[in-house]
Design a protein around this motif. Structure first.
Motif, PDB file in Angstrom:
ATOM      1  N   LEU A  45      -7.771  29.673  -4.184  1.00  0.00           N
ATOM      2  CA  LEU A  45      -7.137  28.348  -4.574  1.00  0.00           C
ATOM      3  C   LEU A  45      -7.032  27.327  -3.267  1.00  0.00           C
ATOM      4  O   LEU A  45      -6.412  27.396  -2.338  1.00  0.00           O
ATOM      5  N   SER A  46      -7.612  26.221  -3.896  1.00  0.00           N
ATOM      6  CA  SER A  46      -7.116  24.910  -3.905  1.00  0.00           C
ATOM      7  C   SER A  46      -6.550  23.910  -4.453  1.00  0.00           C
ATOM      8  O   SER A  46      -5.153  24.598  -5.169  1.00  0.00           O
ATOM      9  N   ASP A  47      -6.171  22.053  -4.651  1.00  0.00           N
ATOM     10  CA  ASP A  47      -5.504  22.096  -5.140  1.00  0.00           C
ATOM     11  C   ASP A  47      -5.662  21.784  -6.460  1.00  0.00           C
ATOM     12  O   ASP A  47      -4.948  21.715  -6.386  1.00  0.00           O
ATOM     13  N   ARG A  48      -7.290  22.436  -7.223  1.00  0.00           N
ATOM     14  CA  ARG A  48      -6.833  22.389  -8.278  1.00  0.00           C
ATOM     15  C   ARG A  48      -8.088  23.344  -9.050  1.00  0.00           C
ATOM     16  O   ARG A  48      -8.589  24.063  -8.139  1.00  0.00           O
ATOM     17  N   LEU A  49      -8.109  23.950  -9.662  1.00  0.00           N
ATOM     18  CA  LEU A  49      -8.698  25.199 -10.328  1.00  0.00           C
ATOM     19  C   LEU A  49      -9.951  24.887 -10.969  1.00  0.00           C
ATOM     20  O   LEU A  49      -9.331  24.704 -12.368  1.00  0.00           O
ATOM     21  N   ASP A  50     -10.526  25.047 -10.446  1.00  0.00           N
ATOM     22  CA  ASP A  50     -12.171  24.259 -11.163  1.00  0.00           C
ATOM     23  C   ASP A  50     -12.149  26.078 -11.597  1.00  0.00           C
ATOM     24  O   ASP A  50     -12.153  27.543 -11.684  1.00  0.00           O
ATOM     25  N   LEU A  51     -13.744  25.606 -12.833  1.00  0.00           N
ATOM     26  CA  LEU A  51     -14.166  26.095 -13.735  1.00  0.00           C
ATOM     27  C   LEU A  51     -14.515  27.760 -13.565  1.00  0.00           C
ATOM     28  O   LEU A  51     -14.319  29.192 -13.213  1.00  0.00           O
ATOM     29  N   ASP A  52     -15.389  28.160 -12.328  1.00  0.00           N
ATOM     30  CA  ASP A  52     -16.072  28.386 -11.483  1.00  0.00           C
ATOM     31  C   ASP A  52     -15.266  29.979 -11.110  1.00  0.00           C
ATOM     32  O   ASP A  52     -15.511  30.825 -10.707  1.00  0.00           O
ATOM     33  N   PRO A 126      -5.610  24.269 -16.602  1.00  0.00           N
ATOM     34  CA  PRO A 126      -6.437  24.794 -16.785  1.00  0.00           C
ATOM     35  C   PRO A 126      -7.745  24.939 -16.500  1.00  0.00           C
ATOM     36  O   PRO A 126      -7.948  23.394 -17.239  1.00  0.00           O
ATOM     37  N   PRO A 127      -9.044  25.171 -16.310  1.00  0.00           N
ATOM     38  CA  PRO A 127      -9.475  24.020 -16.010  1.00  0.00           C
ATOM     39  C   PRO A 127     -10.751  23.399 -17.573  1.00  0.00           C
ATOM     40  O   PRO A 127     -12.108  23.469 -17.684  1.00  0.00           O
ATOM     41  N   LEU A 128     -10.303  24.602 -18.414  1.00  0.00           N
ATOM     42  CA  LEU A 128     -10.672  24.055 -19.701  1.00  0.00           C
ATOM     43  C   LEU A 128      -9.542  24.387 -21.064  1.00  0.00           C
ATOM     44  O   LEU A 128      -8.240  25.165 -20.290  1.00  0.00           O
ATOM     45  N   PRO A 129      -9.973  23.558 -22.188  1.00  0.00           N
ATOM     46  CA  PRO A 129      -8.846  23.072 -22.467  1.00  0.00           C
ATOM     47  C   PRO A 129      -8.944  24.717 -23.593  1.00  0.00           C
ATOM     48  O   PRO A 129      -9.476  25.492 -23.744  1.00  0.00           O
ATOM     49  N   VAL A 130      -8.080  24.931 -23.448  1.00  0.00           N
ATOM     50  CA  VAL A 130      -7.319  25.926 -24.805  1.00  0.00           C
ATOM     51  C   VAL A 130      -6.495  26.119 -25.774  1.00  0.00           C
ATOM     52  O   VAL A 130      -4.959  25.961 -25.019  1.00  0.00           O
ATOM     53  N   PRO A 131      -6.761  26.194 -27.328  1.00  0.00           N
ATOM     54  CA  PRO A 131      -5.676  25.997 -27.804  1.00  0.00           C
ATOM     55  C   PRO A 131      -4.493  27.001 -28.044  1.00  0.00           C
ATOM     56  O   PRO A 131      -4.390  27.771 -27.708  1.00  0.00           O
ATOM     57  N   GLY A 132      -3.766  26.253 -28.008  1.00  0.00           N
ATOM     58  CA  GLY A 132      -2.278  26.381 -28.123  1.00  0.00           C
ATOM     59  C   GLY A 132      -1.621  27.351 -29.216  1.00  0.00           C
ATOM     60  O   GLY A 132      -2.246  27.340 -29.998  1.00  0.00           O
TER      61      GLY A 132
END
Length: 174
Positions: A45-52, A126-132
């Motif tokens: 991991l770097s500064d942000r979490l990408d989807l891949d 999160p790298p994609l929206p996940v409903p809460g």
């Protein structure tokens, strides 16, 4: 839960509204969102979490019933034609930060679960929206007007909101 409350074995439960039987009183307490967690110094991991990267890493998932390897994150990924690698199914969210802190696995957990573990785990968007989801407290009709039960419900509401509620209770369903 319904039968236990009717017999007086359970006075109050915290659950999602969809899991609450229709004949119980309910008050929604808060809306919860998910946050990604990883151990500090995670090598991938770097500064942000990408989807891949998110899809490539091993994940811890929560399955209260045991053994489930599919959840809301998987539904969100499937909607964009992707999947993730679930390596471990845990019985509840409270153990997940410790598992993540001691491994190279990652997880999406409710923000309230991760908030007091900063330092043990790294918080990432999160790298994609996940409903809460909503959390609610439920109780049996017979305890609605009981003074001690009213006091307990009010205090729980104050704790989760961080503010006084002026003593009124507003259940979302009768």
């Amino acid at each position: 839960m319904d039968a236990q409350m009717a017999r007086g074995e359970v006075d109050l439960a915290l659950t999602t509204p969809g899991a609450a039987p229709d004949n119980l009183r309910m008050r929604t307490l808060y809306r919860e969102a998910y946050i990604a967690i990883a151990r500090p110094g995670h090598p991938a991991l770097s500064d942000r979490l990408d989807l891949d990267t998110f899809c490539r890493l091993d994940h811890v998932i929560v399955s209260p019933e045991g053994g489930g390897f599919h959840g809301p994150v998987d539904d969100a990924l499937a909607a964009v034609g992707l999947s993730r690698r679930v390596a471990l199914s845990a019985p509840g969210f409270l153990v997940v930060p410790e598992i993540v802190a001691r491994s190279d696995m990652i997880a999406l957990v409710p923000t309230r679960v991760a908030a007091d573990r900063v330092g043990r785990v790294r918080l990432l968007d999160p790298p994609l929206p996940v409903p809460g989801f909503d959390m609610a407290m439920v109780w049996h009709e017979r305890t609605t007007t009981h003074p001690l039960h009213q006091w307990l419900r009010q205090r729980i509401g104050e704790l989760v909101s961080g503010a006084r509620m002026d003593g009124r209770e507003m259940p979302t369903r009768p």
